[in-house]
Design an enzyme around this catalytic site. Structure first.
Site, mmCIF file in Angstrom:
data_model
loop_
_atom_site.group_PDB
_atom_site.id
_atom_site.type_symbol
_atom_site.label_atom_id
_atom_site.label_comp_id
_atom_site.label_asym_id
_atom_site.label_seq_id
_atom_site.Cartn_x
_atom_site.Cartn_y
_atom_site.Cartn_z
ATOM 1 N N ASN A 1 5.455 50.903 -9.848
ATOM 2 C CA ASN A 1 6.081 50.406 -8.626
ATOM 3 C C ASN A 1 7.547 50.820 -8.686
ATOM 4 O O ASN A 1 8.256 50.455 -9.623
ATOM 5 C CB ASN A 1 5.948 48.887 -8.541
ATOM 6 C CG ASN A 1 6.371 48.349 -7.199
ATOM 7 O OD1 ASN A 1 7.311 48.835 -6.586
ATOM 8 N ND2 ASN A 1 5.678 47.332 -6.746
ATOM 9 N N HIS B 1 -4.225 48.074 -3.206
ATOM 10 C CA HIS B 1 -3.603 48.365 -4.494
ATOM 11 C C HIS B 1 -3.450 47.067 -5.280
ATOM 12 O O HIS B 1 -3.220 46.010 -4.719
ATOM 13 C CB HIS B 1 -2.264 49.084 -4.335
ATOM 14 C CG HIS B 1 -1.281 48.376 -3.453
ATOM 15 N ND1 HIS B 1 -1.403 48.342 -2.082
ATOM 16 C CD2 HIS B 1 -0.181 47.659 -3.758
ATOM 17 C CE1 HIS B 1 -0.409 47.640 -1.579
ATOM 18 N NE2 HIS B 1 0.349 47.203 -2.569
ATOM 19 N N HIS C 1 -1.576 44.983 -8.390
ATOM 20 C CA HIS C 1 -0.312 44.895 -9.128
ATOM 21 C C HIS C 1 -0.550 44.328 -10.519
ATOM 22 O O HIS C 1 -1.333 43.385 -10.684
ATOM 23 C CB HIS C 1 0.670 43.963 -8.400
ATOM 24 C CG HIS C 1 1.141 44.484 -7.092
ATOM 25 N ND1 HIS C 1 2.315 45.179 -6.959
ATOM 26 C CD2 HIS C 1 0.603 44.405 -5.857
ATOM 27 C CE1 HIS C 1 2.482 45.507 -5.690
ATOM 28 N NE2 HIS C 1 1.446 45.045 -4.996
#
Length: 172
Positions: free
Chosen positions: A49, A119, A121
């Site tokens: 990220n 997505h 994390h």
């Protein structure tokens, strides 16, 4: 008043926003380091990220542009779970966090910043890592630059790539 320095945020704030999905990647590119892609699997990939909550904030995402967990094909969700498992091991080995948040936000109401492309994390956590900063200042402290974190994590994913390739060659 204390000033916090986070120069990489200015690129995001002032820079042009992409017209296309940032998770829809070409299959073969020499831009993986620039894009902070750590690993490319058959159906999914691991990417850092670039606006992390903490050092080592990773994301696992399918190549296919899908919005919802239930839309994943069996082979996609199996590989995603395998990559989440591998990322967890790598984060624990390198950063020694006291915990890891693993999550997915499905839809804008759930907090998905990029709701069009699913997505996951993985956020390493330490007791007191946010402390008063996130609550009072709406700020987070990321002590290591992304380039250094990428360089430190890349060898772990290179080893994962070699292991998967070797298993594939052995027919496992």
């Amino acid at each position: 008043m204390e000033v916090l320095w986070a120069p990489w945020r200015l690129d995001y704030i002032l820079g042009p926003k992409p017209d296309s999905c940032p998770f829809c990647l070409p299959e073969h590119t020499d831009e993986d380091e620039q894009r902070k892609i750590l690993f490319r699997g058959q159906h999914a990939f691991v990417i850092m990220n670039i606006y992390p909550y903490t050092n080592g904030h990773l994301m696992v995402t399918p190549y296919r542009h899908v919005m919802n967990l239930v839309d994943l094909r069996t082979e996609e969700h199996h590989e995603i779970m395998d990559l989440i498992h591998a990322c967890t091991r790598i984060l624990q080995t390198h950063f020694h966090p006291q915990g890891i948040n693993i999550g997915v936000n499905i839809g804008e109401a759930a907090g998905a910043g990029i709701k069009e492309h699913l997505h996951f994390h993985l956020v390493p956590r330490w007791v007191g890592d946010s402390s008063f900063m996130a609550v009072m200042s709406e700020a987070r402290i990321v002590p290591e630059h992304l380039e250094k974190t990428y360089a430190k994590l890349r060898p772990y994913f290179d080893e994962l790539r070699r292991t998967k390739q070797s298993a594939k060659e052995d027919g496992k």
